[in-house]
Write an enzyme that holds these catalytic residues in place. Sequence first.
Site, PDB file in Angstrom:
ATOM      1  N   HIS A 107      40.476  73.548  11.437  1.00  0.00           N
ATOM      2  CA  HIS A 107      40.853  74.677  10.571  1.00  0.00           C
ATOM      3  C   HIS A 107      40.109  74.601   9.220  1.00  0.00           C
ATOM      4  O   HIS A 107      39.129  73.876   9.092  1.00  0.00           O
ATOM      5  CB  HIS A 107      42.375  74.743  10.398  1.00  0.00           C
ATOM      6  CG  HIS A 107      43.110  74.558  11.692  1.00  0.00           C
ATOM      7  ND1 HIS A 107      43.198  75.559  12.641  1.00  0.00           N
ATOM      8  CD2 HIS A 107      43.748  73.479  12.239  1.00  0.00           C
ATOM      9  CE1 HIS A 107      43.879  75.102  13.686  1.00  0.00           C
ATOM     10  NE2 HIS A 107      44.221  73.848  13.478  1.00  0.00           N
ATOM     11  N   GLU A 275      45.845  65.156  18.052  1.00  0.00           N
ATOM     12  CA  GLU A 275      46.956  65.776  17.321  1.00  0.00           C
ATOM     13  C   GLU A 275      47.774  64.602  16.805  1.00  0.00           C
ATOM     14  O   GLU A 275      48.513  63.963  17.553  1.00  0.00           O
ATOM     15  CB  GLU A 275      47.784  66.670  18.245  1.00  0.00           C
ATOM     16  CG  GLU A 275      47.029  67.859  18.809  1.00  0.00           C
ATOM     17  CD  GLU A 275      46.935  69.031  17.827  1.00  0.00           C
ATOM     18  OE1 GLU A 275      47.353  68.882  16.659  1.00  0.00           O
ATOM     19  OE2 GLU A 275      46.435  70.089  18.247  1.00  0.00           O
TER      20      GLU A 275
END
Length: 323
Positions: A107, A275
């Site tokens: 991101h 993650e």
Amino acid sequence: MMNRPPRRGLMTATALCYCVVVLMLVSSSCSGSTTATPDTGSIKVHPTPSGSPASADHRTTMSPPVDPPPIPISDSTTSLPAGKMPAGDGRSNAPLVGLVVVLDPGHNGRNGSHSREINRLVNAGGFQKACNTTGTADSGYAESRFNFETAQRVRTVLSALGATVVMTRENDEGWGPCIDQRGLTTETAGADVLVSIHADGAGVGAHGFHVIYPGSIPGYTAMTAPRASVLAIALRDAMVARGFEPATYVGSKGLIARSDLGTLNRSGVPAVMIECGNMHNRADLAKLRSPDGQDAIASAIASALVSTRSTLTGLPPASAAVR
Ligand code: ZN
């Protein structure tokens, strides 16, 4: 867009088909498809990765390839002992000299105010997907910031071990790059491996990390997925050795294969995504925000790369003293 010529002969074909995708309405995990809304930065998160029975975040005319089953946990690659880091000071015998690593902090800090740009569809590996997403956030701490802070720590450790590190973004103040370009950075960088760093946004009771490796897609990841899975196992083991718990809500024993992630699919070399935890879980968030937690993640990534270097590159392992 066509793939560029294969590096080291790993990629053998270009995309066979391009599928029409209606804009994703809602998202899955932070790594997948969290959508931005104009100028608000508001976030929608649905923790349902591809392969999950609940996954319904795509409105596609053709689904991404089916994911293979998780690899057996018994295939574990030996990793360095917990808390032990390979010695390296940039000298020629440092364990990662010659290894080129693309680090991808997922991101970007301004994605939320560039919804038109990040919702543009790109080739994510034979199918179309949004350029990027906002990622998740909690308690005023944005995932993009966590990703970038941690990636900087990883870069410091890997550089000290002799690796050449290329980042897909150099700050947390912009938008993008798109997921296809993140993967393709491996080609422009002449990289050996890509590691993408994320944190997830699941239910508050869910916790733990998981490592994602690509499913096998002809023309994209078919040649690299097996080695990526070896790295994923090593990284999972290195995280566990440092006290991180495998995710309670996704994958199997901290691992999952996914074929819907453009960053992994467009990499020409073995690529994994971690993650690191669930930002909506109080204990996970505290760990993710802490310098010690971020350093431990950096240590785990370094350890995994040291232990799998010969697999990743086909070269004999460098001598690695452990201190
Ligand atoms: Zn993410």
